[in-house]
Design a protein around this motif. Structure first.
Motif, mmCIF file in Angstrom:
data_model
loop_
_atom_site.group_PDB
_atom_site.id
_atom_site.type_symbol
_atom_site.label_atom_id
_atom_site.label_comp_id
_atom_site.label_asym_id
_atom_site.label_seq_id
_atom_site.Cartn_x
_atom_site.Cartn_y
_atom_site.Cartn_z
ATOM 1 N N MET A 140 0.907 -1.272 0.112
ATOM 2 C CA MET A 140 0.002 -0.112 -0.031
ATOM 3 C C MET A 140 0.730 1.185 0.174
ATOM 4 S SD MET A 140 -2.567 1.404 2.729
ATOM 5 C CE MET A 140 -0.926 1.955 3.911
ATOM 6 N N VAL A 141 1.872 1.353 0.655
ATOM 7 C CA VAL A 141 2.767 2.488 1.079
ATOM 8 C C VAL A 141 3.440 2.809 -0.312
ATOM 9 C CG1 VAL A 141 4.821 3.356 2.053
ATOM 10 C CG2 VAL A 141 3.077 2.071 3.457
ATOM 11 N N LEU A 142 4.120 1.571 -1.144
ATOM 12 C CA LEU A 142 4.675 1.729 -2.224
ATOM 13 C C LEU A 142 3.824 2.276 -3.400
ATOM 14 C CD1 LEU A 142 7.355 -1.242 -2.299
ATOM 15 C CD2 LEU A 142 7.949 1.213 -2.064
ATOM 16 N N SER A 143 2.522 1.682 -3.285
ATOM 17 C CA SER A 143 1.588 1.950 -4.353
ATOM 18 C C SER A 143 1.469 3.366 -4.349
ATOM 19 C CB SER A 143 0.447 1.006 -4.392
ATOM 20 O OG SER A 143 0.698 -0.360 -4.471
ATOM 21 N N SER A 144 1.132 4.052 -3.062
ATOM 22 C CA SER A 144 0.824 5.440 -3.089
ATOM 23 C C SER A 144 2.152 6.239 -3.627
ATOM 24 C CB SER A 144 0.695 5.600 -1.626
ATOM 25 O OG SER A 144 1.816 5.403 -0.699
ATOM 26 N N VAL A 154 -9.355 4.468 6.347
ATOM 27 C CA VAL A 154 -9.221 3.180 6.743
ATOM 28 C C VAL A 154 -7.620 2.530 6.501
ATOM 29 C CG1 VAL A 154 -10.106 0.954 6.153
ATOM 30 C CG2 VAL A 154 -11.670 2.841 6.116
ATOM 31 N N LYS A 155 -7.131 3.051 5.416
ATOM 32 C CA LYS A 155 -5.938 2.320 5.280
ATOM 33 C C LYS A 155 -4.765 2.877 6.213
ATOM 34 C CE LYS A 155 -6.318 1.493 0.329
ATOM 35 N NZ LYS A 155 -5.527 1.898 -0.895
ATOM 36 N N ILE A 156 -4.984 4.352 6.989
ATOM 37 C CA ILE A 156 -4.062 4.843 7.770
ATOM 38 C C ILE A 156 -4.551 4.077 9.207
ATOM 39 C CG2 ILE A 156 -3.833 6.780 9.401
ATOM 40 C CD1 ILE A 156 -4.407 8.541 6.711
ATOM 41 N N VAL A 157 -5.533 3.882 9.455
ATOM 42 C CA VAL A 157 -5.812 2.865 10.693
ATOM 43 C C VAL A 157 -5.331 1.602 10.624
ATOM 44 C CG1 VAL A 157 -7.675 1.837 12.074
ATOM 45 C CG2 VAL A 157 -8.020 4.228 11.176
ATOM 46 N N ALA A 158 -5.196 1.017 9.510
ATOM 47 C CA ALA A 158 -4.758 -0.449 9.193
ATOM 48 C C ALA A 158 -3.127 -0.417 9.472
ATOM 49 C CB ALA A 158 -5.132 -0.863 7.912
ATOM 50 N N VAL A 159 -2.584 0.853 8.959
ATOM 51 C CA VAL A 159 -1.216 0.897 9.116
ATOM 52 C C VAL A 159 -0.838 0.893 10.510
ATOM 53 C CG1 VAL A 159 0.781 2.532 8.834
ATOM 54 C CG2 VAL A 159 -0.875 1.955 7.012
ATOM 55 N N LEU A 160 -1.543 1.718 11.478
ATOM 56 C CA LEU A 160 -1.275 1.792 12.782
ATOM 57 C C LEU A 160 -1.498 0.703 13.431
ATOM 58 C CD1 LEU A 160 -2.929 5.425 13.472
ATOM 59 C CD2 LEU A 160 -0.330 4.831 13.194
ATOM 60 N N LEU A 161 -2.623 -0.357 13.199
ATOM 61 C CA LEU A 161 -2.717 -1.487 13.891
ATOM 62 C C LEU A 161 -1.626 -2.286 13.177
ATOM 63 C CD1 LEU A 161 -6.451 -2.045 13.321
ATOM 64 C CD2 LEU A 161 -5.355 -1.602 15.401
ATOM 65 N N THR A 162 -1.060 -2.424 11.970
ATOM 66 C CA THR A 162 -0.089 -3.541 11.838
ATOM 67 C C THR A 162 1.180 -2.965 12.555
ATOM 68 O OG1 THR A 162 -1.359 -3.673 9.364
ATOM 69 C CG2 THR A 162 0.943 -4.414 9.677
ATOM 70 N N VAL A 321 -6.889 -7.186 7.252
ATOM 71 C CA VAL A 321 -8.097 -7.278 6.786
ATOM 72 C C VAL A 321 -8.434 -5.745 6.259
ATOM 73 C CG1 VAL A 321 -10.645 -7.863 7.275
ATOM 74 C CG2 VAL A 321 -8.920 -9.365 8.115
ATOM 75 N N LEU A 322 -8.281 -4.938 7.160
ATOM 76 C CA LEU A 322 -8.605 -3.548 6.693
ATOM 77 C C LEU A 322 -8.066 -2.852 5.275
ATOM 78 C CD1 LEU A 322 -8.662 -1.596 10.224
ATOM 79 C CD2 LEU A 322 -10.523 -2.205 8.685
ATOM 80 N N ILE A 323 -6.651 -3.275 5.283
ATOM 81 C CA ILE A 323 -5.778 -2.945 4.053
ATOM 82 C C ILE A 323 -6.732 -3.609 3.041
ATOM 83 C CG2 ILE A 323 -3.809 -3.106 2.962
ATOM 84 C CD1 ILE A 323 -2.339 -2.804 5.464
ATOM 85 N N ASN A 324 -6.977 -4.837 2.956
ATOM 86 C CA ASN A 324 -7.334 -5.737 1.819
ATOM 87 C C ASN A 324 -8.735 -5.579 1.501
ATOM 88 O OD1 ASN A 324 -4.980 -7.323 0.759
ATOM 89 N ND2 ASN A 324 -4.816 -7.481 2.973
ATOM 90 N N THR A 325 -9.465 -4.841 2.564
ATOM 91 C CA THR A 325 -11.051 -4.479 2.221
ATOM 92 C C THR A 325 -11.177 -3.311 2.163
ATOM 93 O OG1 THR A 325 -11.427 -4.730 4.717
ATOM 94 C CG2 THR A 325 -11.701 -6.788 3.317
ATOM 95 N N SER A 326 -10.313 -2.234 2.147
ATOM 96 C CA SER A 326 -10.457 -0.808 2.330
ATOM 97 C C SER A 326 -11.077 -0.383 1.163
ATOM 98 C CB SER A 326 -9.298 -0.117 2.397
ATOM 99 O OG SER A 326 -8.262 -0.308 1.404
#
Length: 364
Positions: A140-144, A154-162, A321-326
């Motif tokens: 996700m980071v590289l794609s951005s 949602v992706k930012i929350v997923a980053v923090l959780l991961t 799960v959040l990253i892939n369902t965002s």
């Protein structure tokens, strides 16, 4: 009645295909975890050669080039010296496109798998599985950065959780033991492998057309690795980093099983699962390696897990799960906002009534 029977048959067939896809995802996750244990067993007892094992596994991809002997469409993507027959038209790219992409892709692929295999020498399968699942975060980071893809809340929350989960797993891996330093090194290698996995994933999306035949492409990756990796093995042998040694027959059989089933067949099964389910479901299926990895460590090594370790595993799983369902969640929210809810007779009410009518027809 005939129309209803056809609709019911199509619905039943679709559900069976979806169920088969789920079964394949479970099977692939079990194969990958079992392959990790097999690699660890090879390293611990018989053949501690992570570079050669990575080379051997990747060379196995070259077997896909033999598909050109069986399928005419595949033969069109091979050079003429191997019996290739170029077919002009859309969907056929020629062997130069595949070879050029394989030369760019192979070093990152080899590095990722070498780091993954090397981490198994000093880390557990459970930790390796958990940290490897962070590849979605780095993708996700590289794609951005490279593909200019948008990062939402949602992706930012997923980053923090991961990241929180990774910190908990790494800190709880070997607390206060002599293996603490080596354990952290193994965790770092698993994270590095996940980053490299993200790198070649983004490179695939950036450099390869959507119409390429992936088995043929990986066949070229195997051929490039076979040609370029042999001098590398010799140099490492000369400098004493990893000596060349002919494996015993038993070890060779284990290496072959890991290369054919743990690498080649499992990738084909996962690709088939993508077709039978969906990319989102298939990607989420990768997260099954986390509980399977932990369960296998309990059964094989009689290992117990602390509360911080379990909490970290749950956080990584939630982030995955959040990253892939965002994307799906974002699209769903947009559809909910855009769909009319007025009393004009359109929108959800009609959809629900239509669905109920179809259900009544199918069940009568």
């Amino acid at each position: 009645k005939a129309t209803v029977s056809v609709l019911y048959w199509c619905h039943e067939k679709k559900m069976k295909a979806y169920a088969l896809g789920i079964v394949l995802l479970v099977l692939v996750s079990m194969i990958w975890v079992s392959a990790s244990h097999l690699i660890k067993e090879i390293f611990d007892r018989e053949y501690d050669k992570p570079v050669f094992l990575t080379y051997f596994n990747t060379c196995g991809f070259s077997l896909w080039l033999m598909g050109g002997c069986c399928w005419e469409e595949w033969r069109a993507e091979l050079p003429e010296c191997l019996g290739g027959r170029p077919i002009p038209g859309e969907g056929f790219h020629g062997w130069r496109v595949y070879l050029r992409a394989a030369c760019l892709f192979s070093p990152i692929w080899f590095t990722a798998n070498y780091a993954f295999n090397l981490s198994l020498t000093v880390s557990s399968v459970a930790s390796n599985s958990i940290l490897s699942n962070t590849s979605s975060l780095w993708t996700m980071v590289l794609s951005s950065i490279v593909l200019n893809e948008e990062i939402g809340v949602v992706k930012i929350v997923a980053v923090l959780l991961t990241l929180s989960g990774v910190a908990l797993v790494a800190s709880a891996e070997h607390p206060g033991t002599q293996n603490e330093i080596s354990g952290h090194v193994g965790d770092g290698l698993a994270l590095f492998a996940a980053c490299c996995h993200a790198g070649y994933t983004v490179m695939l999306r950036l450099k390869l057309p959507n119409t390429v035949k992936m088995p043929i492409f990986f066949g070229y990756v195997g051929a490039v690795t076979m040609a370029a990796g042999a001098p590398l093995l010799y140099c490492l042998h000369v400098f004493g980093y990893e000596t060349l040694e002919i494996p015993s027959l038993h070890t060779f059989c284990l290496l072959s099983v890991n290369a054919i089933i743990g690498t080649n067949i499992s990738d084909v099964l996962w690709a088939q699962a993508v077709l039978l389910t969906s990319p989102v479901v298939a990607t989420l299926g990768l997260s099954l390696t986390i509980p399977f990895g932990m369960l296998s460590d309990v059964l094989v090594s009689s290992r117990s897990f602390s509360l911080p370790y379990l909490s970290g595993a749950v956080l990584v799983l939630l982030g995955f799960v959040l990253i892939n369902t965002s994307g799906y969640l974002s699209e769903l929210s947009q559809n909910l906002m855009a769909s009319p809810r007025s009393e004009t007779g359109t929108g959800y009410t009609d959809d629900i009534e239509a669905s109920e009518e179809e259900l009544q027809v199918l069940t009568t």
